[in-house]
Motif scaffolding. Structure first.
Motif, PDB file in Angstrom:
ATOM      1  N   PHE A   1       2.014   5.704   8.352  1.00  0.00           N
ATOM      2  CA  PHE A   1       1.129   6.303   8.737  1.00  0.00           C
ATOM      3  C   PHE A   1       0.116   7.637   9.117  1.00  0.00           C
ATOM      4  CE2 PHE A   1       1.302   1.177   8.446  1.00  0.00           C
ATOM      5  CZ  PHE A   1       0.143   1.585   7.424  1.00  0.00           C
ATOM      6  N   ALA A   2      -0.517   7.364   8.579  1.00  0.00           N
ATOM      7  CA  ALA A   2      -2.057   8.617   8.811  1.00  0.00           C
ATOM      8  C   ALA A   2      -3.479   8.221   8.801  1.00  0.00           C
ATOM      9  CB  ALA A   2      -1.605   9.869   8.124  1.00  0.00           C
ATOM     10  N   TRP A   3      -3.996   8.665   9.982  1.00  0.00           N
ATOM     11  CA  TRP A   3      -4.975   7.670  10.222  1.00  0.00           C
ATOM     12  C   TRP A   3      -6.163   9.329  11.117  1.00  0.00           C
ATOM     13  CZ3 TRP A   3      -8.948   7.523  13.797  1.00  0.00           C
ATOM     14  CH2 TRP A   3      -8.557   8.203  15.498  1.00  0.00           C
ATOM     15  N   TYR A   4      -7.439   9.403  10.457  1.00  0.00           N
ATOM     16  CA  TYR A   4      -8.887   9.932  11.144  1.00  0.00           C
ATOM     17  C   TYR A   4      -9.860  10.009  10.521  1.00  0.00           C
ATOM     18  CZ  TYR A   4     -10.042  10.217   5.703  1.00  0.00           C
ATOM     19  OH  TYR A   4     -10.705   9.691   4.575  1.00  0.00           O
ATOM     20  N   ALA A   5     -10.964  10.828  11.957  1.00  0.00           N
ATOM     21  CA  ALA A   5     -11.604   9.573  12.220  1.00  0.00           C
ATOM     22  C   ALA A   5     -12.484  11.399  12.335  1.00  0.00           C
ATOM     23  CB  ALA A   5     -12.374   9.411  12.880  1.00  0.00           C
TER      24      ALA A   5
ATOM     25  N   ALA B   1       0.624  -1.237   0.224  1.00  0.00           N
ATOM     26  CA  ALA B   1       0.200   0.103   0.391  1.00  0.00           C
ATOM     27  C   ALA B   1       0.986   1.275  -0.178  1.00  0.00           C
ATOM     28  CB  ALA B   1      -0.911  -0.607   1.030  1.00  0.00           C
ATOM     29  N   ALA B   2       0.204   2.982  -0.545  1.00  0.00           N
ATOM     30  CA  ALA B   2       0.613   3.798  -0.515  1.00  0.00           C
ATOM     31  C   ALA B   2      -0.283   4.690  -0.776  1.00  0.00           C
ATOM     32  CB  ALA B   2       2.040   3.808  -1.643  1.00  0.00           C
ATOM     33  N   ALA B   3       0.518   5.538   0.197  1.00  0.00           N
ATOM     34  CA  ALA B   3      -1.183   6.886  -0.260  1.00  0.00           C
ATOM     35  C   ALA B   3      -0.370   7.855  -0.921  1.00  0.00           C
ATOM     36  CB  ALA B   3      -1.347   7.692   1.000  1.00  0.00           C
ATOM     37  N   GLU B   4      -0.931   7.699  -2.442  1.00  0.00           N
ATOM     38  CA  GLU B   4      -0.537   8.363  -2.723  1.00  0.00           C
ATOM     39  C   GLU B   4      -0.869  10.385  -2.984  1.00  0.00           C
ATOM     40  OE1 GLU B   4       2.425   8.810  -6.232  1.00  0.00           O
ATOM     41  OE2 GLU B   4       2.031   7.068  -5.302  1.00  0.00           O
ATOM     42  N   THR B   5       0.447  11.286  -2.783  1.00  0.00           N
ATOM     43  CA  THR B   5       0.080  12.349  -2.640  1.00  0.00           C
ATOM     44  C   THR B   5      -0.030  13.133  -3.761  1.00  0.00           C
ATOM     45  OG1 THR B   5       1.455  12.418  -0.792  1.00  0.00           O
ATOM     46  CG2 THR B   5       1.097  14.708  -1.387  1.00  0.00           C
ATOM     47  N   ALA B   6      -1.424  14.074  -4.656  1.00  0.00           N
ATOM     48  CA  ALA B   6      -0.862  14.589  -5.856  1.00  0.00           C
ATOM     49  C   ALA B   6      -0.747  15.823  -5.862  1.00  0.00           C
ATOM     50  CB  ALA B   6      -2.988  14.045  -6.247  1.00  0.00           C
ATOM     51  N   ALA B   7       0.370  16.459  -5.986  1.00  0.00           N
ATOM     52  CA  ALA B   7      -0.125  17.979  -5.633  1.00  0.00           C
ATOM     53  C   ALA B   7      -0.015  18.304  -7.268  1.00  0.00           C
ATOM     54  CB  ALA B   7       2.220  16.904  -5.279  1.00  0.00           C
ATOM     55  N   ALA B   8      -0.439  19.674  -5.887  1.00  0.00           N
ATOM     56  CA  ALA B   8      -0.981  20.363  -7.468  1.00  0.00           C
ATOM     57  C   ALA B   8       0.663  20.784  -8.633  1.00  0.00           C
ATOM     58  CB  ALA B   8      -1.573  21.548  -6.879  1.00  0.00           C
ATOM     59  N   GLY B   9       0.117  21.418  -9.265  1.00  0.00           N
ATOM     60  CA  GLY B   9       0.652  21.457 -10.626  1.00  0.00           C
ATOM     61  C   GLY B   9       1.535  22.940 -10.602  1.00  0.00           C
ATOM     62  N   ASN B  10       2.420  23.019 -10.796  1.00  0.00           N
ATOM     63  CA  ASN B  10       3.196  24.687 -10.475  1.00  0.00           C
ATOM     64  C   ASN B  10       3.982  24.731 -12.754  1.00  0.00           C
ATOM     65  OD1 ASN B  10       5.248  26.923 -10.886  1.00  0.00           O
ATOM     66  ND2 ASN B  10       5.104  26.852  -8.325  1.00  0.00           N
TER      67      ASN B  10
ATOM     68  N   GLY C   1       2.271   2.094  -1.570  1.00  0.00           N
ATOM     69  CA  GLY C   1       1.047   3.135  -0.653  1.00  0.00           C
ATOM     70  C   GLY C   1      -0.112   3.112  -1.047  1.00  0.00           C
ATOM     71  N   ALA C   2      -0.976   3.151   0.175  1.00  0.00           N
ATOM     72  CA  ALA C   2      -2.155   3.026   0.083  1.00  0.00           C
ATOM     73  C   ALA C   2      -3.024   3.792   0.686  1.00  0.00           C
ATOM     74  CB  ALA C   2      -2.329   2.022   0.655  1.00  0.00           C
TER      75      ALA C   2
ATOM     76  N   LEU D   1     -20.357   9.941   9.350  1.00  0.00           N
ATOM     77  CA  LEU D   1     -19.421  10.097   9.838  1.00  0.00           C
ATOM     78  C   LEU D   1     -17.725   9.131   8.715  1.00  0.00           C
ATOM     79  CD1 LEU D   1     -20.430   7.929  12.928  1.00  0.00           C
ATOM     80  CD2 LEU D   1     -20.129   9.603  13.060  1.00  0.00           C
ATOM     81  N   ASP D   2     -17.044  10.432   8.311  1.00  0.00           N
ATOM     82  CA  ASP D   2     -15.825  10.057   7.515  1.00  0.00           C
ATOM     83  C   ASP D   2     -14.818   9.128   8.808  1.00  0.00           C
ATOM     84  OD1 ASP D   2     -16.841  10.767   4.998  1.00  0.00           O
ATOM     85  OD2 ASP D   2     -17.742  12.237   6.262  1.00  0.00           O
ATOM     86  N   ALA D   3     -13.769   8.015   8.054  1.00  0.00           N
ATOM     87  CA  ALA D   3     -12.913   7.939   8.923  1.00  0.00           C
ATOM     88  C   ALA D   3     -11.871   7.505   7.274  1.00  0.00           C
ATOM     89  CB  ALA D   3     -13.180   7.222   9.058  1.00  0.00           C
ATOM     90  N   GLY D   4     -10.891   7.251   7.652  1.00  0.00           N
ATOM     91  CA  GLY D   4      -9.883   7.023   7.280  1.00  0.00           C
ATOM     92  C   GLY D   4      -8.275   6.534   7.409  1.00  0.00           C
ATOM     93  N   LEU D   5      -8.063   6.150   6.438  1.00  0.00           N
ATOM     94  CA  LEU D   5      -6.583   5.554   6.616  1.00  0.00           C
ATOM     95  C   LEU D   5      -5.005   5.913   5.550  1.00  0.00           C
ATOM     96  CD1 LEU D   5      -3.846   3.599   8.948  1.00  0.00           C
ATOM     97  CD2 LEU D   5      -5.013   2.167   7.481  1.00  0.00           C
ATOM     98  N   GLN D   6      -4.187   6.311   5.681  1.00  0.00           N
ATOM     99  CA  GLN D   6      -2.900   6.496   4.889  1.00  0.00           C
ATOM    100  C   GLN D   6      -1.669   5.885   4.926  1.00  0.00           C
ATOM    101  OE1 GLN D   6      -3.544  11.112   4.452  1.00  0.00           O
ATOM    102  NE2 GLN D   6      -3.946  10.656   2.513  1.00  0.00           N
TER     103      GLN D   6
END
Length: 691
Positions: free
Chosen positions: A447-451, A25-34, A502-503, A490-495
């Motif tokens: 890892f990072a998570w939120y709820a 897994a991996a959380a793919e960070t989508a960076a804004a272009g410049n 990544g995931a 309710l919202d929850a997530g894991l990165q």
């Protein structure tokens, strides 16, 4: 012209998903272009996007994407897991996020609201957006922000242009041109000139396409044409002060296989003013204020782009001209007391709607306008972030809105007018919204998570109060009967973000009280009647993605999106919920070359509520699954020139999307509802320049 979708077996989808989830897994960070940076060796065609922060996705809409670079804002959003489009033929589809439609999505351009005028949303807000003329697209999923206007229970979409900055006298620019099958031709120019104290910028685009052919080689009426132009001038006397003024215009036309009329005019006129001031001492960090006015002048007719259907409900030439002016403003202050940051402010919006209708060719132009509706909303908001050490924080916000609507119609009933029982009446409501979210980064692993939990009260929009024939039991004027909608979710997530893998996963579950639902029936002068009703509903689902870089130059990605809805009041499925969808992509980039492939897999949808839906579409019945393969390639000629090309629907499959309009009898479709087929094999090529 019956549909014949290529069948896709659920077992194949299950196997494909298993392969995706087996990837590390991996959380793919989508960076804004410049635009000021040189192109890298990343794959140059976007096939999927992933979160850049909790519930937030950011990307550069100038980047080529697959399918073919987008014709409007909704078309671009299809790249983001969780989004679907209620298809409208060649262009101007209506976006849905997690099955939620209409004003449940806050749609903003440069932080202003552009509302369409058509009573059936032929010209929804994103039909006026040319994605490549903007620098940044930001999506916030769920009711997890309160600073971007009222409503937005499903999420917020913002198309933005960056703030120009010149260290010395200079200029910069970019341009692109695209050609493709069925006469697809696009051109975009973006140029700016300035110095440390002032600047000017111009963006313009022109795009068109002929009718496309489906996978069986049959022509689908879908021809369209668009142009847009915007100019901005700015004053930057120092690093902390900025004043900008923007004006813009656009127009176009579109032919629709699924409607009784076509869009003969999509005139847009816009103006905006923005001020930013920073450099304060103490807790106050900055102040930003903006004001805007957006005007939509839309013409629908049955003679400009087709012949009137002599055997249908509109046998004679006829046209409807509707317009809407939306004006508003916003002020926000940014404060900081370590470890607390606060954004507090207020916003206001008002809009008025008018119409005029005429029998015969262009007779409407000589008729006076008839006002039918006025709306206004004034809100105050505060959103705060509290840091709990380096790895944790709590984000929370609240807002209150005072909303009002006035029914200016003297009659209702269209061709058979009757006195309007709510003529001159004004509705007022006070609405409250809020959310709280906990975020944490785990020190032991990347890892990072939120709820979080959020609640939103949403005022009924123009289409829900004015477009339906009846409400409730079928005898009540919608203006007096439709209640505001409340969503609690309710919202929850894991990165996970590793060096090569990544995931990410985002899950949600919600309850919607007084959900506003359209029910369709037969009868009436135009063949169908609509009733709008309040029901109670439940929703749940989520999105997930994985990525892997197995070796130099290679990138493998997979995304999955699932939405589920239930009509709790009637005990069956909630209408207009998109089916399970997966995207698998493989990209290779080395030096100047890049290659990529995309396999889009969509499952069959059997959970339907026939003849229920929204103001644009209804469930027509179960739909078949399908799998579509596309491919792309790119080459960079230095840092200034890039050539990309692609083939969409490589194997020329004939298929339909579940969320789609039924073909109109004027184009030979049968009386029984039949979904419009999607484009067959399309070949396109795009050239990008920077100067």
């Amino acid at each position: 012209m019956y549909e014949r979708a290529g069948r896709f077996r659920p077992a194949a989808l299950t196997a494909a998903l298993a392969a995706v989830l087996a990837l590390p897994a991996a959380a793919e960070t989508a960076a804004a272009g410049n635009d000021d940076e040189a192109w890298t060796t990343e794959a140059v065609v976007i096939t999927a996007l992933a979160p850049s922060a909790a519930l937030t996705i950011e990307t550069d809409p100038k980047q080529p994407r697959q399918p073919v670079p987008a014709s409007d804002g909704a078309d671009y959003l299809k790249t983001i897991p969780g989004f679907a489009v209620l298809r409208n033929g060649g262009t101007n589809g209506d976006p849905l996020l997690r099955g939620m439609f209409g004003s449940r999505l806050n749609l903003l351009t440069n932080d202003g609201t552009m509302m369409g005028a058509c009573p059936a949303r032929m010209d929804n807000a994103l039909s006026y957006v040319a994605p490549e003329t903007y620098d940044k697209l930001t999506v916030i999923k769920g009711p997890q922000s309160v600073i971007w206007g009222p409503g937005g229970s499903a999420g917020t979409v913002r198309f933005e242009r960056r703030a120009e900055s010149f260290v010395d006298d200079g200029a910069r620019g970019s341009a692109s041109a695209l050609v493709g099958s069925w006469g697809r031709r696009d051109a975009v120019v973006d140029a700016a000139v300035g110095n440390p104290h002032a600047f000017a910028r111009v963006t313009a685009n022109r795009a068109e396409s002929d009718d496309y052919e489906d996978g069986d080689g049959r022509r689908v009426p879908s021809r369209w044409y668009k142009w847009n132009s915007d100019a901005t001038v700015g004053w930057t006397p120092n690093a902390d002060t900025r004043l900008e003024a923007t004006i813009g215009a656009g127009d176009g036309y579109a032919r629709y296989a699924g409607r009784g009329m076509d869009g003969a005019q999509f005139r847009r006129d816009s103006a905006g003013l923005r001020f930013e001031q920073g450099g304060f001492s103490g807790a106050l960090q900055s102040i930003e204020a903006s004001a805007y006015t957006n005007y939509a002048d839309h013409v629908m007719d049955n003679y400009s782009l087709r012949e009137p259907d002599r055997s249908g409900p509109m046998p004679m030439p006829m046209a409807s001209n509707v317009d809407r002016r939306t004006s508003g403003g916003r002020i926000a202050t940014h404060w900081e007391w370590q470890p607390v940051t606060v954004i507090a402010g207020a916003d206001h919006q008002r809009n008025r709607h008018r119409e005029r209708n005429g029998m015969g060719v262009d007779t409407y132009a000589a008729l006076p306008w008839t006002p039918d509706a006025r709306f206004s909303t004034t809100g105050v908001f505060v959103e705060s972030s509290l840091g709990l050490g380096d790895a944790q924080r709590v984000v929370a916000g609240a807002r209150a809105d005072r909303a009002a609507a006035t029914d200016q119609r003297t009659t209702t009933g269209g061709m058979m007018p009757m006195p309007n029982p709510t003529a001159g009446q004004r509705r007022r409501e006070t609405l409250v919204s809020g959310f709280v979210r906990f975020e944490q980064e785990l020190a032991a692993a990347p890892f990072a998570w939120y709820a979080g939990a959020g609640t939103v009260e949403r005022y009924p929009d123009y289409w829900e109060l004015f477009s339906a024939d009846t409400a409730g039991a079928g005898t009540v004027n919608p203006f007096s009967a439709v209640k505001p909608e409340r969503t609690t979710q309710l919202d929850a997530g894991l990165q996970y973000a590793g060096a090569k893998t990544g995931a990410w996963v985002s899950l949600y579950a919600g309850r919607i009280d007084d959900f506003i639902l359209f029910r369709y029936g037969s009868g009436g002068m135009m063949g169908t009647t609509t009733m709008v009703d309040n029901i109670d509903a439940r929703i749940r689902g989520g999105e997930a993605g994985v990525s892997l870089r197995p070796s130099a130059g290679w990138k493998l990605q997979g995304t999955l999106a699932y939405a589920w809805g239930e009509n709790r009041s009637d005990g069956h499925a909630l209408a207009q919920i998109p089916p399970l969808e997966a995207r698998l992509s493989a990209d290779w980039a080395r030096g100047a070359w890049s290659f990529g492939g995309l396999w889009r897999l969509v499952a069959a949808q059997h959970r339907v509520a026939i003849d229920e839906g929204n103001v644009v579409g209804r469930d027509l019945g179960p739909s078949q699954g399908f799998g579509i393969v596309s491919a792309n390639a790119g080459y960079r000629f230095g840092d200034a020139v890039r050539l990309t090309a692609g083939i969409d629907n490589l194997f020329d499959r004939n298929y339909t999307e579940h969320l789609n309009l039924a073909g109109n009898a004027a184009f030979g479709y049968p009386a029984d509802p039949v979904r419009i087929n999607e484009p067959g094999r399309m070949v396109w090529s795009k050239l990008d320049l920077r100067f």
